[in-house]
Scaffold this active site. Structure first.
Site, PDB file in Angstrom:
ATOM      1  CG  MET A  32      15.163  40.926 -13.451  1.00  0.00           C
ATOM      2  SD  MET A  32      14.087  42.070 -12.568  1.00  0.00           S
ATOM      3  CE  MET A  32      12.747  42.203 -13.698  1.00  0.00           C
ATOM      4  N   GLY A  38      14.422  35.527 -26.347  1.00  0.00           N
ATOM      5  CA  GLY A  38      15.102  36.833 -26.374  1.00  0.00           C
ATOM      6  C   GLY A  38      16.360  36.790 -25.518  1.00  0.00           C
ATOM      7  CG  HIS A  39      16.084  36.368 -21.268  1.00  0.00           C
ATOM      8  ND1 HIS A  39      14.783  35.983 -21.040  1.00  0.00           N
ATOM      9  CD2 HIS A  39      16.255  37.548 -20.638  1.00  0.00           C
ATOM     10  CE1 HIS A  39      14.191  36.894 -20.290  1.00  0.00           C
ATOM     11  NE2 HIS A  39      15.056  37.862 -20.039  1.00  0.00           N
ATOM     12  CD  GLN A  63      14.605  45.813 -12.388  1.00  0.00           C
ATOM     13  OE1 GLN A  63      15.765  45.558 -12.115  1.00  0.00           O
ATOM     14  NE2 GLN A  63      14.152  45.700 -13.637  1.00  0.00           N
ATOM     15  N   GLY A 149      19.019  43.476 -24.358  1.00  0.00           N
ATOM     16  CA  GLY A 149      18.121  43.483 -25.515  1.00  0.00           C
ATOM     17  C   GLY A 149      17.634  44.897 -25.820  1.00  0.00           C
ATOM     18  CD  GLU A 150      18.911  47.385 -30.753  1.00  0.00           C
ATOM     19  OE1 GLU A 150      18.028  47.105 -31.598  1.00  0.00           O
ATOM     20  OE2 GLU A 150      20.002  47.895 -31.044  1.00  0.00           O
ATOM     21  CD  GLN A 155      16.937  47.110 -18.524  1.00  0.00           C
ATOM     22  OE1 GLN A 155      16.233  47.093 -17.536  1.00  0.00           O
ATOM     23  NE2 GLN A 155      17.196  46.015 -19.226  1.00  0.00           N
ATOM     24  CB  SER A 187       7.835  40.550 -22.944  1.00  0.00           C
ATOM     25  OG  SER A 187       7.580  40.893 -21.602  1.00  0.00           O
ATOM     26  CB  SER A 188       9.185  37.558 -18.507  1.00  0.00           C
ATOM     27  OG  SER A 188      10.546  37.522 -18.831  1.00  0.00           O
TER      28      SER A 188
HETATM   29  O1  PAF Z   1      15.987  43.674 -18.104  1.00  0.00           O
HETATM   30  C1  PAF Z   1      16.014  43.053 -17.019  1.00  0.00           C
HETATM   31  O2  PAF Z   1      15.717  41.854 -16.962  1.00  0.00           O
HETATM   32  C2  PAF Z   1      16.381  43.803 -15.754  1.00  0.00           C
HETATM   33  O3  PAF Z   1      15.932  45.121 -15.792  1.00  0.00           O
HETATM   34  C3  PAF Z   1      17.880  43.754 -15.437  1.00  0.00           C
HETATM   35  C4  PAF Z   1      18.693  44.448 -16.505  1.00  0.00           C
HETATM   36  C5  PAF Z   1      18.331  42.311 -15.311  1.00  0.00           C
HETATM   37  C6  PAF Z   1      18.158  44.461 -14.109  1.00  0.00           C
HETATM   38  O4  PAF Z   1      17.475  43.861 -13.060  1.00  0.00           O
END
Ligand code: PAF
Length: 281
Positions: A32, A38-39, A63, A149-150, A155, A187-188
């Site tokens: 997102m 992490g990303h 979500q 990511g774990e 999720q 985390s963001s």
């Molecule tokens: O983890 C996230 O950033 C979101 O939940 C995802 C997997 C991109 C779905 O919108």
């Protein structure tokens, strides 16, 4: 070099068709945005495993549980593209909202079981939103492998179950959580914390690690849980929303650690909700 940003599904599909004709393997890293290390570790894993890598950036309204949380979610597309530049990703897919939820969109993907506990219980509808958007992103990107990511372990389990149940031919790969030196999971949401709260939040991981060691040594979760929650509050958190010991695959609650058990926590600090999880033993 900055990767091309594509906003239309038709453009993504024509790139993808060329890759498939050339017999190339495609990886996707769904995000997102508001990218952090992490990303970027997921992007590295995707680059190592695949010939072509698509990073998706879409802030998925379905979500979020509150309009404020959605409105406050950081949107940093320029900075995200700059951070991705050194990694040589092939496409940054930032779909126009109507590419994901066209006029009249009326479908939803719901995964029961693994969605029902912890995050699913605290955030009704959250995982339906995640499963729906991720199913669309899997189908739109046509990727062979997807990297998650774990840190968001539940999720990861929901997405894996969804892909299996819907026969989406994609391998869902979980990558280790990236942490600050303190142990705080990246985390963001961390960017919303003051320096003091960040320091306090850094005490969460050592508390989890100690609890995991006590459980691995044979302790019962119900005997250890209250003291660990009190430690989290004493560290500076305002509320522990849950602290759970669960089986790693089906996320059913446990009292005694089995070999694949994991500890999960959600806690609030300075109005920000942080989650984390670690393997036990
Ligand atoms: O983890 C996230 O950033 C979101 O939940 C995802 C997997 C991109 C779905 O919108």
């Amino acid at each position: 070099m900055t990767a091309p940003i594509l906003r239309r599904l038709a453009d993504l599909r024509s790139k993808h068709a060329g890759w498939i004709r050339a017999g190339e393997r495609v990886g996707v890293v769904p995000t997102m945005g508001a990218l952090h290390a992490g990303h970027l570790s997921l992007v590295e894993a995707a680059k190592a495993a695949c010939d072509r890598v698509i990073v998706t950036i879409f802030v998925n309204p379905k979500q979020f549980n509150s309009p404020e949380d959605l409105a406050n979610y950081p949107r940093t597309e320029h900075e995200d593209a700059r951070l991705l530049a050194p990694y040589g990703v092939d496409v940054i897919y930032v779909p126009d909202p109507e590419e994901i939820y066209p006029q009249g969109f009326a479908s939803s993907v719901s995964v029961s079981g693994v969605s029902d506990v912890m995050e699913g219980a605290c955030r009704p509808g959250h995982f339906d939103g995640v499963a729906t958007v991720v199913a669309k992103l899997f189908l739109q990107t046509g990727a062979h492998q997807a990297f998650f990511g774990e840190k968001d372990y539940q999720q990861l389990m929901v997405v894996r179950r969804m892909a299996r149940d819907l026969d989406i031919d994609i391998e869902v790969i979980g990558c280790p959580t990236v942490r600050e030196v303190s142990g705080l999971a990246l985390s963001s949401r961390n960017s919303r914390l003051s320096a003091g709260a960040l320091r306090q939040a850094g005490r969460l991981h050592p508390i989890l690690t100690r609890l995991a060691a006590d459980l691995a040594a044979g302790g019962r979760f119900d005997a250890l849980c209250a003291a660990a929650q009190a430690e989290i509050i004493a560290a500076g958190f305002d509320e522990v929303e849950y602290l759970s010991l669960c089986a790693a695959e089906d996320l059913q609650p446990l009292q005694v650690a089995e070999s694949t058990a994991r500890l999960f926590v959600a806690a609030w600090i300075e109005g920000v909700r942080l989650i984390d999880n670690i393997a036990v033993g």
